[in-house]
Design an enzyme around this catalytic site. Structure first.
Site, PDB file in Angstrom:
ATOM      1  N   ARG A 246     -21.717 -35.726  40.317  1.00  0.00           N
ATOM      2  CA  ARG A 246     -21.426 -36.774  41.285  1.00  0.00           C
ATOM      3  C   ARG A 246     -22.259 -36.545  42.536  1.00  0.00           C
ATOM      4  O   ARG A 246     -22.541 -35.403  42.918  1.00  0.00           O
ATOM      5  CB  ARG A 246     -19.934 -36.782  41.692  1.00  0.00           C
ATOM      6  N   GLU A 275     -25.923 -45.033  45.852  1.00  0.00           N
ATOM      7  CA  GLU A 275     -26.449 -45.428  44.540  1.00  0.00           C
ATOM      8  C   GLU A 275     -26.658 -46.935  44.467  1.00  0.00           C
ATOM      9  O   GLU A 275     -25.701 -47.680  44.651  1.00  0.00           O
ATOM     10  CB  GLU A 275     -25.495 -44.954  43.440  1.00  0.00           C
ATOM     11  N   HIS A 294     -27.620 -43.014  37.848  1.00  0.00           N
ATOM     12  CA  HIS A 294     -26.265 -42.765  37.343  1.00  0.00           C
ATOM     13  C   HIS A 294     -26.088 -43.379  35.952  1.00  0.00           C
ATOM     14  O   HIS A 294     -25.105 -44.054  35.664  1.00  0.00           O
ATOM     15  CB  HIS A 294     -25.224 -43.323  38.314  1.00  0.00           C
TER      16      HIS A 294
END
Length: 354
Positions: A246, A275, A294
């Site tokens: 993360r 992100e 991601h």
């Protein structure tokens, strides 16, 4: 016994049909999909009737007002459970849910194989300088093959920070390449770490001995900022850093500095503070960084598995079962009272596995 319709609410972000398919076999479960671009009043009305809120795990794709915090919970008097679409639950205030007697569940392990494969992919890319060679070949001529010469990973040491669902799969894949696997996980005994295929070590030992340091730990108060300037300084000169965990666990500025100085030899990053990261992000300007958005757990196989797991777990919760992937077990006493008040019967206390 509750004789009405049990309502699950979600927003219209990407989903796999597995959830609708599973709920379709339950005549008393209704799935309501709210439009993010639709009237807010419609979403609040749906959430006000919800028994379960199926929430996106991605904090940057779900507007803040729809995160499962104290403000939202005040509008949801019948809400019994918040189900994250992923292994993470950055969009959920677990403490607020616990205080409100609302269970929080995730889908830990559902995308573990995909994330593990992505981790190995980043490691291979960095070690063999695949992306760097690709970029140079597309924009210039005159460089020698030796200028982009990589290294084999066989015989090297990988250090896993966390050896849960993903970490143990990475360990298995790394062994197949002939690597030595170290692991640090404060939640597991040394015997359990060894049974998962790694040599248990202290965190500082892992940093100092590993040719590759790979993060597979949750983002929480104990891990935020864990990989800071001091941690990167402890790594072997030229070692590679990888995170498919993360954003926020590693300090991006400290990593950029360690890469610029040549102390860290490369970084494979699937997760970011923001992100996607801005185009002018310093890490994106470095050739020895392989960057992804991601996407480690974003495969058709993983997505279907995650939505199938979520649906099965929700069905169990609404039948009064204790869910197998419960994040806040301390909420159970208050939850059980609320469940009985809403549903008319007491939930089970034993965990049902799926």
């Amino acid at each position: 016994m509750f004789a009405g319709v049990k309502t699950v609410v979600r927003f219209d972000l990407w989903s796999d049909p597995a959830m609708e398919e599973r709920f379709g076999r339950e005549p008393d479960i209704a799935l309501t999909t709210c439009r993010l671009a639709g009237p807010e009043g419609d979403a609040w009305a749906a959430l006000g009737d919800a028994h379960v809120y199926q929430i996106s795990a991605a904090r940057n794709e779900l507007p803040r007002q729809w995160h499962a915090g104290a403000d939202l919970l005040e509008h949801c008097p019948r809400l019994l459970c918040v189900s994250s679409s992923g292994a993470g639950y950055d969009t959920v205030d677990v403490a607020a849910c616990t205080k409100a007697g609302v269970l929080v569940v995730n889908q830990a392990g559902g995308n573990a194989q995909s994330v593990a494969e992505h981790t190995i992919g980043l490691m291979l890319d960095l070690s063999r300088r695949i992306s760097e060679s690709d970029r140079r070949l597309r924009r210039e001529r005159g460089f020698k093959r030796e200028d982009v010469m990589g290294r084999e990973i066989s015989g090297k040491t990988i250090g896993l920070v966390g050896i849960g669902h993903v970490g143990r799969r990475v360990a298995g894949l790394a062994h197949a390449f002939g690597m030595t696997v170290l692991a640090h996980d404060p939640h597991l005994t040394g015997e359990e770490i060894a049974s998962r295929g790694a040599i248990p070590v202290a965190m500082n030992d892992l940093l100092e001995r590993s040719d590759v340091v790979s993060l597979h730990c949750p983002r929480d108060e104990g891990t935020l900022g864990m990989m800071d300037a001091a941690a990167f300084a402890r790594m072997k000169t030229g070692a590679v850093f990888i995170s498919t965990a993360r954003g926020g666990i590693h300090d991006e500025a400290a990593l950029a500095d360690a890469l610029r100085r040549g102390h860290v030899g490369g970084a494979g990053l699937d997760v970011w503070d923001e992100e996607p990261p801005p185009l002018d992000h310093p890490l994106l300007a470095q050739d020895n960084v392989v960057a992804t958005y991601h996407t480690a757990g974003v495969t058709p196989e993983a997505r279907r598995n995650m939505w199938a797991l979520a649906a099965e777990q929700i069905v169990g919760v609404l039948k009064g079962e204790r869910p197998p992937r419960l994040i806040n077990p301390e909420a159970w006493p208050a939850y059980a009272d609320r469940f009985e008040a809403v549903m008319g019967f007491r939930p089970e206390t034993s965990t049902v596995g799926y």
